[in-house]
Design an enzyme around this catalytic site. Structure first.
Site, mmCIF file in Angstrom:
data_model
loop_
_atom_site.group_PDB
_atom_site.id
_atom_site.type_symbol
_atom_site.label_atom_id
_atom_site.label_comp_id
_atom_site.label_asym_id
_atom_site.label_seq_id
_atom_site.Cartn_x
_atom_site.Cartn_y
_atom_site.Cartn_z
ATOM 1 N N GLU A 122 0.834 -1.202 0.000
ATOM 2 C CA GLU A 122 0.000 0.000 0.000
ATOM 3 C C GLU A 122 0.868 1.251 0.000
ATOM 4 O OE1 GLU A 122 -0.046 -2.648 2.003
ATOM 5 O OE2 GLU A 122 -1.964 -2.846 3.043
ATOM 6 N N CYS A 137 -1.834 -3.089 7.508
ATOM 7 C CA CYS A 137 -1.227 -2.947 8.830
ATOM 8 C C CYS A 137 -1.482 -1.536 9.366
ATOM 9 C CB CYS A 137 0.271 -3.239 8.751
ATOM 10 S SG CYS A 137 1.263 -1.904 8.049
HETATM 11 ZN ZN LIG Z 1 1.367 -2.048 5.795
#
Ligand SMILES: [Zn+2]
Length: 135
Positions: free
Chosen positions: A59, A90
């Protein structure tokens, strides 16, 4: 996924992004497809490092690449893993999305199962810290 925003071709594109992952340590390949406001695709993949904290998630590679190329308005991001079920970003990526994307931007999560889950940046980081908190 039929929400009037998501396009099926994004699944093929995010799978292509996932193939670009560099994961000699975990073999856990993640792909990200960031769609700009004008429908340009920015690809991201997780890039690991022997010094593990130097690794970067898919990402964030997509978002950093977009910013470095002067692309700053986004329609959506799609994230894929090989997990049995779609895995979510995350905490660090959630914070970076909070900084660089609008709060109601769709975040589509998918996996090899083909299931697609839709959330927004705000869903993933409710009450997230931002520059507004520093005013
Ligand atoms: Zn991450």
């Amino acid at each position: 996924m039929n929400d009037g925003i998501f396009k099926e071709e994004w699944l093929t594109e995010v799978q292509n992004a996932q193939k670009r992952a560099y994961t000699p340590y975990s073999n856990f390949n993640v792909g990200a497809l960031l769609i700009t406001e004008d429908d340009e695709y920015i690809y991201g993949a997780n890039i690991e490092n022997a010094a593990h904290p130097a690794a970067i998630c898919a990402e964030r590679t997509a978002l950093v690449s977009a910013y470095a190329n002067n692309k700053r308005k986004f329609k959506a991001i799609v994230v894929i893993t090989d997990s049995p079920e779609p895995a979510s970003p995350c905490g660090v990526c959630r914070q970076v999305m909070k900084e660089l994307c609008h709060d109601d931007m769709p975040v589509y999560l998918t996996s090899k199962s083909g299931e697609v889950i839709k959330r927004t940046v705000d869903d993933l980081l409710p009450l997230g810290f931002s520059g507004k908190d520093m005013e």
